[in-house]
Design an enzyme around this catalytic site. Structure first.
Site, PDB file in Angstrom:
ATOM      1  N   GLU A  32      -8.142  -4.471   2.779  1.00 42.02           N
ATOM      2  CA  GLU A  32      -6.758  -4.386   2.308  1.00 42.02           C
ATOM      3  C   GLU A  32      -5.836  -5.242   3.164  1.00 42.02           C
ATOM      4  O   GLU A  32      -4.921  -5.889   2.658  1.00 42.02           O
ATOM      5  CB  GLU A  32      -6.265  -2.932   2.344  1.00 42.02           C
ATOM      6  CG  GLU A  32      -6.956  -2.028   1.366  1.00 42.02           C
ATOM      7  CD  GLU A  32      -6.464  -0.612   1.478  1.00 42.02           C
ATOM      8  OE1 GLU A  32      -5.810  -0.162   0.525  1.00 42.02           O
ATOM      9  OE2 GLU A  32      -6.717   0.041   2.523  1.00 42.02           O
ATOM     10  N   LYS A 109       0.597   1.983  -5.698  1.00 36.40           N
ATOM     11  CA  LYS A 109      -0.515   1.181  -5.196  1.00 36.40           C
ATOM     12  C   LYS A 109      -1.597   1.189  -6.281  1.00 36.40           C
ATOM     13  O   LYS A 109      -2.604   1.893  -6.182  1.00 36.40           O
ATOM     14  CB  LYS A 109      -1.023   1.768  -3.875  1.00 36.40           C
ATOM     15  CG  LYS A 109      -1.999   0.902  -3.133  1.00 36.40           C
ATOM     16  CD  LYS A 109      -2.310   1.512  -1.773  1.00 36.40           C
ATOM     17  CE  LYS A 109      -3.290   0.673  -0.998  1.00 36.40           C
ATOM     18  NZ  LYS A 109      -3.593   1.250   0.318  1.00 36.40           N
TER      19      LYS A 109
END
Length: 130
Positions: A32, A109
């Protein structure tokens, strides 16, 4: 104080900015941080818009174009592990506007690393001027 009572004491006026998209590198996983991903931000500002309306004066309200740019800078800026932390930073940006009494911030997200089918992950916070 309950959410209902807290909201009742705020101005009923709102400015909402929904679906603001920016690429950030937030998350606890190395991938990420390396690859980044898109985050979607919704903010609702609570403030009295009557003075701006009465004078048709941008200086007496919040310039949502400038606000959007400042929020994107935060999303694109220094990475954090948690979207809860990101939401707090975004709330701080909103509350830095003198006229904002309170803010609701949602951070989406949609590409969170979850190995199951899902639609979205969202953290929503409410913050008030101290």
């Amino acid at each position: 104080m309950t959410t209902r009572r807290r909201k009742a004491s705020l101005s009923a006026d709102r400015i909402a900015l929904k679906g603001l998209r920016a690429r950030g590198r937030h998350g606890v996983l190395a991938a990420e941080r390396e690859l980044g991903q898109e985050f979607v931000v919704d903010v609702t500002l609570f403030l009295d818009t009557a003075p701006a309306a009465a004078g048709d004066d941008l200086a007496r309200t919040v310039d949502y174009g400038e606000l959007a740019q400042d929020l994107v800078k935060v999303v694109e800026g220094e990475p954090v592990d948690l979207i809860e932390t990101l939401a707090q930073r975004l709330a701080d940006v909103c509350l830095a506007r003198e006229l904002v009494e309170s803010v609701e911030v949602s951070v989406h997200k949609p590409a969170a690393p979850i190995p199951l089918p899902f639609g979205d992950v969202v953290v929503t916070i409410e913050r008030r001027r101290a």
